[in-house]
Design a protein around this motif. Structure first.
Motif, PDB file in Angstrom:
ATOM      1  N   ILE A   1     -17.611  21.161 -65.338  1.00  0.00           N
ATOM      2  CA  ILE A   1     -16.350  20.887 -64.647  1.00  0.00           C
ATOM      3  C   ILE A   1     -15.662  19.664 -65.254  1.00  0.00           C
ATOM      4  O   ILE A   1     -14.460  19.684 -65.547  1.00  0.00           O
ATOM      5  N   THR A   2     -16.418  18.610 -65.455  1.00  0.00           N
ATOM      6  CA  THR A   2     -15.857  17.375 -66.016  1.00  0.00           C
ATOM      7  C   THR A   2     -15.297  17.608 -67.416  1.00  0.00           C
ATOM      8  O   THR A   2     -14.243  17.074 -67.775  1.00  0.00           O
ATOM      9  N   ARG A   3     -15.979  18.427 -68.176  1.00  0.00           N
ATOM     10  CA  ARG A   3     -15.610  18.638 -69.574  1.00  0.00           C
ATOM     11  C   ARG A   3     -14.491  19.657 -69.756  1.00  0.00           C
ATOM     12  O   ARG A   3     -13.641  19.507 -70.640  1.00  0.00           O
TER      13      ARG A   3
ATOM     14  N   SER B   1     -11.491  19.914 -65.028  1.00  0.00           N
ATOM     15  CA  SER B   1     -11.597  18.819 -64.060  1.00  0.00           C
ATOM     16  C   SER B   1     -10.651  18.993 -62.876  1.00  0.00           C
ATOM     17  O   SER B   1     -10.889  18.444 -61.797  1.00  0.00           O
ATOM     18  N   GLU B   2      -9.581  19.781 -63.061  1.00  0.00           N
ATOM     19  CA  GLU B   2      -8.622  19.961 -61.974  1.00  0.00           C
ATOM     20  C   GLU B   2      -9.184  20.741 -60.788  1.00  0.00           C
ATOM     21  O   GLU B   2      -8.573  20.771 -59.707  1.00  0.00           O
TER      22      GLU B   2
ATOM     23  N   LYS C   1     -12.026  19.929 -59.322  1.00  0.00           N
ATOM     24  CA  LYS C   1     -12.907  19.024 -58.574  1.00  0.00           C
ATOM     25  C   LYS C   1     -12.582  18.916 -57.083  1.00  0.00           C
ATOM     26  O   LYS C   1     -13.488  18.897 -56.244  1.00  0.00           O
TER      27      LYS C   1
END
Length: 440
Positions: free
Chosen positions: A298-300, A303-304, A306
């Protein structure tokens, strides 16, 4: 019959690998058979130790030296192992990462549970365990891990008992832990040698059955199924319902399963972002269990998403069932790789539990996958697709309240573990009555 199960995965360990043998043991006990389970000593490195030790088995945990570490049998009720709710220690996490790193090259061949198998050769093997094996009518080992089948072979040759090898996942030819070509070849040779001595082989799906028919003339498929009595109990538990019920202000979709590198639901994430950008109730996805790979992805990459993802701790089994039953919908993802029997033959325990939970399923899998066939036959499919646009349309149906259940009750009821245990009983009785202990 006196039935001995050899298993690494068994309570107090909280793992999906526990459920199959635990349910077999329960229902076979209710049918009047005597059940013994010989397992390995557990620690927090194996996972959460939150599950009750059932009173319908005699359970022995071997400590690595051929001795029983402690008596875990109960005479009545259940027993919670003290300190069971501790998480993995830093050393446990390090060892887990090390194991995964080694497995990328060696596959499943190198496994510390080999110690468990070799204990059955020790002359000083615990006298109670020896007594159980000498008096057993049949022994059934379940893998993974594969050394449990080596234990079954050793038991057959030492104690002259009929032996059944049960597979929840493949050993050789695995799409999950394949290893280098050299190690793949060694796994294949080892497995052929192991199964030559088995009286029968049991698998969880038709593709796995087809694979193991290359190695053994007597292979049958007994699916995982679900625990029907547990679903009935949690469905009527209003306290569970109050704690697990979603807020009326949000729509909650839950995922209770394993996250691996090939189970990162990018299509689902993109659909969540799109649907939540539109007016209406927010749709939140809750992921339970070890989700470190998910968080990294998700971070990579997205990310939207989250704000619409909630990462939750792994639940004890009964609470996990309640969480399924009291969600608005359930999310399912599995490999859609058709390149091998192993990839095509995945039918996880979670799939059957989802079907029993009677909630709409959003499945990010290929519509031709074996799991997709079960979801459609059960009538629980809100959507089966790997495309974000298709998943978004399904999420909109859920948000608008336009989903109509098409549940096929007779099909779902036929997948209960009670009925699967009857299938196993017939197989074991046949083996006991017609056992040929040829030790080739």
């Amino acid at each position: 019959m006196k039935i001995v199960f050899l298993a690494h995965y068994f309570p107090p360990l909280n793992s999906s690998g526990v459920r199959r043998i635990q349910s077999f043991a329960r229902y076979l006990s209710l049918m009047g058979h005597q059940i013994c389970v010989i397992s390995s000593k557990k620690s927090s490195r194996d996972g959460l130790l939150t599950e009750d030790v059932p009173d319908y088995v005699r359970l022995y945990e071997l400590n690595g030296f051929g001795l029983v570490s402690a008596s875990l049998s109960t005479s009545s009720g259940f027993q919670m192992i003290e300190g069971a709710k501790n998480n993995r220690s830093p050393m446990g996490n390090f060892l887990l990462r090390l194991k995964r790193s080694i497995a990328r090259k060696t596959g499943q061949l190198i496994d510390h549970r080999l110690v468990y198998a070799f204990q059955f050769m020790y002359p000083w093997l615990d006298k109670n365990v020896r007594s159980e094996l000498v008096n057993a009518d049949v022994v059934m080992s379940t893998s993974p891990p594969w050394p449990v089948h080596l234990a079954g072979l050793i038991v057959k040759r030492r104690f002259l008992r009929p032996w059944v090898a049960d597979y929840r996942d493949q050993f050789s030819g695995s799409h999950i832990q394949s290893g280098s070509p050299w190690f793949q070849k060694q796994e294949l040779c080892l497995e052929r040698w192991l199964l030559k001595s088995a009286n029968a082989v049991v698998t969880i799906s038709a593709p796995m059955k087809e694979y193991y028919q290359q190695f053994h003339p007597s292979v049958c498929c007994i699916e995982n199924g679900y625990e029907d009595t547990l679903f009935e109990a949690t469905n009527g538990n209003h306290l569970q319902e109050m704690s697990m019920a979603p807020s009326s202000k949000e729509i909650i979709i839950r995922y209770l399963g394993t996250i691996t590198q090939d189970r990162i639901p990018m299509g689902f994430f993109r659909a969540l972002v799109k649907i939540n950008a539109k007016p209406g109730k927010k749709i939140i996805a809750e992921f339970y269990g070890d989700s470190s790979l998910l968080v990294e992805a998700i971070t990579r990459q997205v990310s939207e998403v989250k704000p619409y993802i909630k990462i939750c701790q792994q639940l004890p089994y009964v609470e996990a069932i309640a969480a399924m039953q009291h969600a608005d919908a359930l999310f399912f993802i599995e490999t859609s790789d058709f390149s091998s029997h192993s990839a095509r033959g995945v039918l996880t325990t979670k799939l059957f539990e989802y079907l029993a939970a009677n909630k709409p399923i959003i499945a990010e899998i290929n519509e031709k996958a074996l799991a997709a066939t079960y979801i459609r036959r059960a009538g629980m499919d809100l959507v089966i697709s790997e495309e974000a646009d298709s998943i978004e349309l399904a999420l909109n149906i859920l948000r608008e309240g336009n989903y109509c259940s098409k549940r096929n009750h007779s099909f779902v009821q036929g997948l209960s573990r009670r009925l699967k245990s009857v299938e196993l009983e017939k197989l074991l009785l046949k083996i006991v009555n017609n056992s040929d202990l040829g030790l080739a």
